[in-house]
Scaffold this active site. Structure first.
Site, PDB file in Angstrom:
ATOM      1  N   GLU A   7       0.831  -1.217   0.000  1.00 17.63           N
ATOM      2  CA  GLU A   7       0.000   0.000   0.000  1.00 17.63           C
ATOM      3  C   GLU A   7       0.861   1.262   0.000  1.00 17.63           C
ATOM      4  O   GLU A   7       0.548   2.247  -0.675  1.00 17.63           O
ATOM      5  CB  GLU A   7      -0.939   0.020   1.220  1.00 17.63           C
ATOM      6  CG  GLU A   7      -1.989  -1.083   1.225  1.00 17.63           C
ATOM      7  CD  GLU A   7      -3.096  -0.882   0.182  1.00 17.63           C
ATOM      8  OE1 GLU A   7      -3.047   0.077  -0.596  1.00 17.63           O
ATOM      9  OE2 GLU A   7      -4.021  -1.724   0.157  1.00 17.63           O
ATOM     10  N   ASP A 134      -5.515  -8.854  -8.540  1.00 15.70           N
ATOM     11  CA  ASP A 134      -5.743  -7.926  -9.663  1.00 15.70           C
ATOM     12  C   ASP A 134      -4.500  -7.202 -10.200  1.00 15.70           C
ATOM     13  O   ASP A 134      -4.109  -7.371 -11.352  1.00 15.70           O
ATOM     14  CB  ASP A 134      -6.848  -6.904  -9.310  1.00 15.70           C
ATOM     15  CG  ASP A 134      -6.717  -6.274  -7.928  1.00 15.70           C
ATOM     16  OD1 ASP A 134      -5.684  -6.492  -7.276  1.00 15.70           O
ATOM     17  OD2 ASP A 134      -7.639  -5.547  -7.507  1.00 15.70           O
ATOM     18  N   GLU A 231     -20.542  -3.922  -4.494  1.00 12.61           N
ATOM     19  CA  GLU A 231     -19.163  -4.424  -4.412  1.00 12.61           C
ATOM     20  C   GLU A 231     -19.012  -5.723  -5.201  1.00 12.61           C
ATOM     21  O   GLU A 231     -18.030  -5.921  -5.892  1.00 12.61           O
ATOM     22  CB  GLU A 231     -18.766  -4.627  -2.936  1.00 12.61           C
ATOM     23  CG  GLU A 231     -17.370  -5.166  -2.702  1.00 12.61           C
ATOM     24  CD  GLU A 231     -16.235  -4.200  -3.075  1.00 12.61           C
ATOM     25  OE1 GLU A 231     -16.509  -3.055  -3.469  1.00 12.61           O
ATOM     26  OE2 GLU A 231     -15.065  -4.611  -2.972  1.00 12.61           O
ATOM     27  N   GLU A 250     -12.531   1.541 -10.437  1.00  9.12           N
ATOM     28  CA  GLU A 250     -12.314   0.613 -11.559  1.00  9.12           C
ATOM     29  C   GLU A 250     -13.382   0.680 -12.647  1.00  9.12           C
ATOM     30  O   GLU A 250     -13.058   0.549 -13.837  1.00  9.12           O
ATOM     31  CB  GLU A 250     -12.158  -0.820 -11.038  1.00  9.12           C
ATOM     32  CG  GLU A 250     -10.810  -1.115 -10.375  1.00  9.12           C
ATOM     33  CD  GLU A 250     -10.735  -0.709  -8.911  1.00  9.12           C
ATOM     34  OE1 GLU A 250     -11.710  -0.103  -8.406  1.00  9.12           O
ATOM     35  OE2 GLU A 250      -9.716  -0.986  -8.257  1.00  9.12           O
TER      36      GLU A 250
HETATM   37  C1  DMJ Z   1      -6.824   0.825  -5.337  1.00  7.77           C
HETATM   38  O1  DMJ Z   1      -6.253   1.075  -4.094  1.00  7.77           O
HETATM   39  C2  DMJ Z   1      -5.804   0.207  -6.242  1.00  7.77           C
HETATM   40  O2  DMJ Z   1      -6.238   0.388  -7.550  1.00  7.77           O
HETATM   41  C3  DMJ Z   1      -5.589  -1.235  -5.959  1.00  7.77           C
HETATM   42  O3  DMJ Z   1      -4.665  -1.843  -6.833  1.00  7.77           O
HETATM   43  C4  DMJ Z   1      -6.881  -2.017  -6.022  1.00  7.77           C
HETATM   44  N1  DMJ Z   1      -8.011  -1.152  -6.084  1.00  7.77           N
HETATM   45  C5  DMJ Z   1      -8.050  -0.049  -5.195  1.00  7.77           C
HETATM   46  C6  DMJ Z   1      -9.286   0.785  -5.400  1.00  7.77           C
HETATM   47  O4  DMJ Z   1     -10.425   0.029  -5.575  1.00  7.77           O
END
Ligand code: DMJ
Length: 357
Positions: A7, A134, A231, A250
């Site tokens: 993060e 992801d 969600e 997204e």
């Molecule tokens: C963000 O913090 C980043 O894009 C992360 O990789 C996954 N998605 C969240 C937001 O939904």
């Protein structure tokens, strides 16, 4: 102070690097380097797969069960730092962890949600593109574009093939990306959610525009179930699984990519609808809040930082003049911080996948 390496890397190291490239003030790069140096101890593990947490003062590391995102979703940030400082250590360490993970992929070519950093043993067998996995795939693709890294390109192509073959699901309700066993490829769930929508950006960047259009129709279908996306849903029944709304970026990010790639007005209209839903349901006197339930639109007195870094940025780009931004000039990291290739074209990084298995 103990922090979650992933993060901090995508939000803070990425933000500082982007600020440096946009503004030119060397202090941004110095701060990014100082922070990354404090994060680096996470990579000192028997497999090279990084631990999740690190103490920024002492360098002590902890949490040896991780997921692909927290292994690979720093490739862009550490790669940028290596390119901009000339010190290969950041990219080298991070890529070594990514290769170690990739080499443990299942027979489908895909990875699952949990792995032990010391032994390299999988603690889960479910392959999907949701949270936890992801941005691992996203960074294989974006890393291959930004750095011209042939190893990442190969890893991306294997992953894309696996996702199209085993996770992609053409149903009566449209095209979706679900979940499957990483080894057998057997379908294990028909879940799709707000996080999965990032995939359309990857499909567009890799040239799979037709598939992206199909998925975009599904994303919009999910959005319009209740005028704002939940969600997650079970796409086989179109029933809600998790009803909250975190104003994630997204869906609007995906719409932006498809609109820019096709130039078709209907995608602009989809983005406008999404923006108007956020304004209508999430705006309060002093800002914006999330929703506890998209069915009732009950407000939830909380907000994530990605709303400012990402969601608002994509909303802005939707209505901004053409010259403001182009995917030809920038790669957006997973937190929507723009990165630009501004270095010696011959620099390719030192760590080669073939060196170690
Ligand atoms: C963000 O913090 C980043 O894009 C992360 O990789 C996954 N998605 C969240 C937001 O939904």
């Amino acid at each position: 102070m103990e922090v979650q390496q992933f993060e901090i890397a995508i939000r803070l190291v990425g933000g500082l690097i982007s600020a440096y490239q946009l503004d030119g003030d060397a202090r941004f790069l110095q701060l990014a380097t100082d922070l990354a140096d404090r994060l680096l101890p996470v990579f000192n593990t028997p497999t090279g797969i990084p631990y999740r947490m690190v103490n920024l003062r002492t360098g002590a590391i902890s949490k040896n069960t991780t997921n692909p995102c927290e292994v690979g979703s720093m490739l862009l940030e550490y790669g940028m730092l290596s390119k901009l400082t000339g010190n290969p250590i950041y990219y080298e360490k991070c890529k070594k962890g990514v290769v170690a993970l990739y080499n443990r992929r299942g027979k489908t070519g895909l990875v699952a949600g949990a792995i032990n950093c010391d032994t390299g043993e999988w603690l889960d067998n479910r392959a999907h593109i949701r949270g936890g996995i992801d941005a691992y795939y996203e960074y294989l693709l974006k890393g291959s574009i930004l750095f011209g890294d042939a190893d990442l390109k190969e890893m991306w192509e294997t992953s894309l093939k696996g996702i199209n073959s085993y996770l992609g699901d053409h149903t009566n309700n449209g095209y979706w990306i679900g979940e499957a066993d990483m080894n057998t490829g057997a379908r294990t769930a028909t879940t799709f959610g707000a996080l999965d929508c990032f995939w359309n950006g990857c499909l567009i960047l890799t040239g799979e525009t037709d598939l992206a259009k199909e998925l975009q129709a599904s994303i919009f279908k999910m959005w319009t179930l209740h005028d704002v996306e939940p969600e997650s849903i079970d796409y086989s029944t179109m029933e809600i699984q998790s009803a909250y709304y975190m104003i994630r970026p997204e869906a609007i990010e995906s719409t932006y990519y498809v609109w820019k790639a096709t130039g078709q007005k209907k995608y602009y209209e989809m983005g406008k609808t999404m923006f108007e839903s956020i304004e209508k349901y999430c705006q309060v006197e002093n800002g914006y809040v999330q929703l506890r339930d998209v069915r009732t639109k009950e407000k939830w007195d909380t907000l994530e930082s990605f709303f400012f870094a990402e969601t608002m940025k994509y909303c802005y780009l939707f209505f901004a003049p053409e010259h403001v931004f182009s995917f030809k000039d920038y790669v957006l990291n997973t937190e929507a911080h723009p990165f630009k290739n501004t270095w010696d074209k011959n620099w390719r990084g030192d760590y080669k996948m073939a060196n170690r298995r």
